[in-house]
Structure formats: C-alpha cells, structure tokens
Write an enzyme that holds these catalytic residues in place. Structure first.
Site, PDB file in Angstrom:
ATOM      1  N   CYS A  65       0.755  -1.231  -0.016  1.00  0.00           N
ATOM      2  CA  CYS A  65      -0.052   0.195   0.120  1.00  0.00           C
ATOM      3  C   CYS A  65       0.876   1.111   0.077  1.00  0.00           C
ATOM      4  CB  CYS A  65      -0.930   0.058   1.136  1.00  0.00           C
ATOM      5  SG  CYS A  65      -2.161   1.026   0.848  1.00  0.00           S
ATOM      6  N   HIS A  76      -3.972  -4.640  -0.075  1.00  0.00           N
ATOM      7  CA  HIS A  76      -3.376  -5.366   1.407  1.00  0.00           C
ATOM      8  C   HIS A  76      -3.496  -6.807   1.170  1.00  0.00           C
ATOM      9  CE1 HIS A  76      -3.333  -1.505   3.708  1.00  0.00           C
ATOM     10  NE2 HIS A  76      -4.107  -1.015   2.947  1.00  0.00           N
ATOM     11  N   GLU A 132      -2.827  -8.880   3.638  1.00  0.00           N
ATOM     12  CA  GLU A 132      -3.203  -9.288   4.584  1.00  0.00           C
ATOM     13  C   GLU A 132      -4.658  -9.088   4.799  1.00  0.00           C
ATOM     14  OE1 GLU A 132      -2.861  -5.139   5.307  1.00  0.00           O
ATOM     15  OE2 GLU A 132      -1.881  -6.425   4.176  1.00  0.00           O
TER      16      GLU A 132
END
Length: 202
Positions: free
Chosen positions: A79, A181, A183
């Site tokens: 990001c 992202h 995650e």
C-alpha cells in the site's frame, strides 16, 4: 527471518500474522540496528506519503532501505509502502520518495469515488515469482486515493481497473510492491505472501 519495518504508519500486526500464517519467521523493527540477519524487508503503510517519508528519515531507515534494495536483497512494499518506493508523490504537495523505483505517485481523477476502497480485480501482465498461481481477475482488497505511475513499463507486473488501468503490483529484481492489502485479501493475499517467502528462501 523477515523484518517488518515499524515507522508508525502501518497495520503491522495483521501483516505479521499473515506472514506467519504462510510460515515466515518475523520481527517488527523500529530501527535499522534491529534488522540483524533478516533475509528480507517488508515495508507496510497506511497514511500520507510525506509523513511516511518523514518518519522513515527520523528512524534512520532512508539510506538503509535504498542500500538494501541496491544490493539486490528482497524487499516488499505494501500500500503506502509501495508508493514510498517511487521517486516522488504529489500527495499534499511534492514529496521525494525512496527512489528505489522510477516514477511518481498521483491522485485518482475522474467521476469514480476517491478513495478507491474495496475488492477489485488484479490482472497479471507479465510472469513473476510473486504472482505464481494468481489467475487473471483474482480479487484483492484496496484502500487508497493515490496510485503509482511507473516510468518504466517493464516493472508493472499486474494492473487494476479503477477508471483507468493502474499498476497494482510492481517489481524490479528482488523489489516488489503491492498496492492492495494482502493481509486483507484472503486466499489471494496469502498466496502472494507465500510466493514472496518462497522467493526469499530460494
């Protein structure tokens, strides 16, 4: 071991948990001296470009990251971390970046809502170890108002359509960047992190 850089701008623990889930040993570091024998660096980030660069400078990471990348050692930006790898950003004025990758960071323009938030598709445009097993049109989770415009098309590994095709995955040598992202991107994100880990361990 993979060192996750803490410069006050990232959701560090969710990134760390995702890396651990794919088998990585991790450490969160607040200064270059804490990196020790790490085999790779992860630069996460949420927030403004200028503040990110200021925090990296204050913690002594600017030259360290540049030298790490120049030496061909594995580095992953996520990001804001991807954006910081470039030469400059127009976010709230002009700010110099890490200059690891050529190009600049600009704001989305046009009728679509900014920031770009939510699930969107990624379209690989050239083969890369980090995208192994990632099919065209796979979904990832984005939250950003600015995007990178690489000066060298050869470093664009995947694109995403949000009113225009922007670079959502970039890479040059052992340096990679993800605008989304991983995650938060469920199986797709974990596969990309596993690919990065496997590439580090080769």
């Amino acid at each position: 071991m993979i060192a996750i850089i803490d410069y006050g701008m990232g959701n560090l623990h969710s990134v760390e948990k995702a890396l651990q889930k794919v088998g990585a040993r991790t450490a969160i570091v607040t200064e270059p001296e804490g990196i020790g024998r790490a085999k790779a660096l992860v630069l996460p980030g949420v927030g403004a470009f200028g503040k990110g660069m200021e925090n990296l400078r204050q913690r002594g990471f600017l030259q360290f990251i540049r030298q790490w990348a120049t030496a061909g050692r594995p580095l992953l930006g996520i990001c804001l971390g991807l954006q910081l790898l470039f030469e400059e950003s127009e976010e709230m004025g002009r700010h110099e970046g890490l200059k690891v990758l050529p190009g600049q960071v600009v704001r989305f323009q046009g009728p679509l809502k900014v920031p770009h938030i939510g699930w969107n598709q990624i379209h690989p445009v050239r083969p890369s170890p980090i995208l192994e097993g990632i099919g065209d049109g796979s979904y990832a989770y984005f939250v950003h108002s600015y995007y990178a415009q690489p000066a060298d098309p050869a470093i664009v590994l995947a694109t995403t359509d949000y009113g225009l095709d922007f670079a959502s995955v970039v890479g040059k040598g052992n340096v990679f960047g993800l605008q989304f992202h991983p995650e938060k991107s469920q199986a797709v994100g974990l596969r990309i992190l596993r690919n990065f880990l496997e590439d580090v361990n080769r």
